[in-house]
Design a protein around this motif. Structure first.
Motif, short mmCIF file in Angstrom:
data_model
loop_
_atom_site.label_atom_id
_atom_site.label_comp_id
_atom_site.label_asym_id
_atom_site.label_seq_id
_atom_site.Cartn_x
_atom_site.Cartn_y
_atom_site.Cartn_z
N MET A 1 43.62 -18.37 19.00
CA MET A 1 44.69 -18.22 19.65
C MET A 1 44.54 -18.97 20.87
SD MET A 1 46.43 -14.69 21.75
CE MET A 1 45.52 -13.55 20.27
N MET A 2 45.51 -19.72 21.46
CA MET A 2 45.37 -20.57 22.67
C MET A 2 46.08 -19.77 23.81
SD MET A 2 47.16 -24.25 22.95
CE MET A 2 47.30 -25.12 24.43
N HIS A 3 45.08 -19.89 24.94
CA HIS A 3 45.48 -19.35 26.09
C HIS A 3 46.25 -20.32 27.08
CE1 HIS A 3 43.89 -15.36 25.23
NE2 HIS A 3 42.72 -16.20 24.71
N ALA A 4 47.28 -19.81 27.79
CA ALA A 4 48.06 -20.59 28.70
C ALA A 4 47.43 -20.77 30.14
CB ALA A 4 49.64 -20.08 28.99
N ARG A 6 47.82 -21.40 34.20
CA ARG A 6 48.71 -20.98 35.11
C ARG A 6 50.03 -21.55 35.18
NH1 ARG A 6 48.68 -17.38 39.77
NH2 ARG A 6 50.08 -18.27 41.26
N ALA A 7 49.82 -22.88 35.32
CA ALA A 7 51.14 -24.01 35.40
C ALA A 7 51.95 -23.80 34.08
CB ALA A 7 50.69 -25.31 35.57
N GLU A 8 51.36 -23.63 32.94
CA GLU A 8 52.05 -23.60 31.62
C GLU A 8 52.79 -22.29 31.58
OE1 GLU A 8 51.56 -24.42 26.74
OE2 GLU A 8 49.92 -23.49 27.99
N ASP A 9 52.19 -21.22 32.14
CA ASP A 9 52.74 -20.06 32.14
C ASP A 9 54.05 -19.81 32.87
OD1 ASP A 9 51.95 -17.92 30.38
OD2 ASP A 9 50.40 -17.04 31.51
N GLN A 10 53.80 -20.21 33.93
CA GLN A 10 55.02 -20.47 35.12
C GLN A 10 56.23 -21.16 34.48
OE1 GLN A 10 55.33 -18.97 37.95
NE2 GLN A 10 57.29 -19.58 37.92
N ALA A 11 55.85 -22.57 34.07
CA ALA A 11 56.89 -23.33 33.37
C ALA A 11 57.53 -22.75 32.21
CB ALA A 11 56.29 -24.50 32.79
N PRO A 25 58.37 -11.34 28.88
CA PRO A 25 57.80 -10.16 28.58
C PRO A 25 56.28 -10.25 28.29
CG PRO A 25 58.97 -10.72 26.76
CD PRO A 25 59.43 -11.85 27.87
N ILE A 26 55.97 -11.54 27.85
CA ILE A 26 54.46 -11.60 27.70
C ILE A 26 54.04 -13.04 28.20
CG2 ILE A 26 55.04 -12.58 25.31
CD1 ILE A 26 52.36 -11.41 24.20
N TYR A 27 52.86 -12.84 29.20
CA TYR A 27 52.04 -14.15 29.73
C TYR A 27 50.62 -14.24 29.10
CZ TYR A 27 55.68 -13.92 33.26
OH TYR A 27 56.91 -13.87 33.94
N GLY A 28 50.27 -15.49 29.11
CA GLY A 28 49.03 -15.77 28.49
C GLY A 28 49.00 -16.26 27.08
N VAL A 29 50.10 -16.12 26.24
CA VAL A 29 50.08 -16.44 24.80
C VAL A 29 51.12 -17.34 24.61
CG1 VAL A 29 49.87 -15.37 22.69
CG2 VAL A 29 49.24 -14.11 24.43
N PRO A 30 50.95 -18.58 25.04
CA PRO A 30 52.06 -19.58 24.79
C PRO A 30 52.54 -19.85 23.45
CG PRO A 30 49.96 -20.82 25.01
CD PRO A 30 49.58 -19.41 25.61
N SER A 31 51.69 -19.60 22.34
CA SER A 31 52.39 -19.83 20.95
C SER A 31 53.30 -19.01 20.73
CB SER A 31 51.32 -19.78 20.18
OG SER A 31 50.49 -18.41 20.18
N ILE A 32 53.37 -17.57 21.29
CA ILE A 32 54.25 -16.83 20.97
C ILE A 32 55.62 -16.90 21.41
CG2 ILE A 32 54.99 -14.13 21.14
CD1 ILE A 32 52.07 -13.55 20.56
N THR A 33 55.47 -16.99 22.88
CA THR A 33 56.38 -17.44 23.83
C THR A 33 57.21 -18.81 23.18
OG1 THR A 33 55.33 -16.95 25.77
CG2 THR A 33 57.11 -18.25 26.14
N LYS A 34 56.48 -19.80 22.93
CA LYS A 34 57.19 -21.02 22.59
C LYS A 34 57.95 -20.71 20.98
CE LYS A 34 53.91 -24.30 24.50
NZ LYS A 34 52.68 -25.07 24.08
N ARG A 35 57.31 -20.02 20.00
CA ARG A 35 58.07 -19.67 18.86
C ARG A 35 59.34 -18.97 19.16
NH1 ARG A 35 54.46 -16.12 15.77
NH2 ARG A 35 55.60 -14.35 16.80
N VAL A 36 59.43 -18.03 19.89
CA VAL A 36 60.68 -17.09 20.32
C VAL A 36 61.68 -18.12 20.91
CG1 VAL A 36 61.72 -15.52 21.61
CG2 VAL A 36 59.48 -15.06 20.58
N LEU A 37 61.11 -18.94 21.75
CA LEU A 37 62.06 -19.73 22.42
C LEU A 37 62.81 -20.82 21.44
CD1 LEU A 37 60.34 -20.55 25.76
CD2 LEU A 37 62.79 -19.51 25.79
#
Length: 60
Positions: A1-4, A6-11, A25-37
């Motif tokens: 799992m890749m962690h974000a 701070r700049a990536e999380d904010q973006a 709703p979730i921070y620190g897990v960019p793969s999940i956020t990107k997938r949903v988007l």
């Protein structure tokens, strides 16, 4: 799992807010956020790259 970073999380949070109109709703897990988007039709890679490059320029 890749962690974000701070700049990536904010973006990602900004992209999320612009698309969904609600806080991410979730921070620190960019793969999940990107997938949903992506599943909701967002060109997340282009938007994220643009936001991160803009942040680097202002921080210098």
């Amino acid at each position: 799992m890749m962690h974000a970073t701070r700049a990536e999380d904010q973006a990602l949070a900004e992209i999320w807010m612009a698309h969904f109109g609600a806080p991410m709703p979730i921070y620190g897990v960019p793969s999940i956020t990107k997938r949903v988007l992506r599943e909701h039709g967002v060109d997340v890679d282009a938007q994220l790259n643009a936001k991160l490059k803009r942040t680097e320029k202002t921080a210098a």
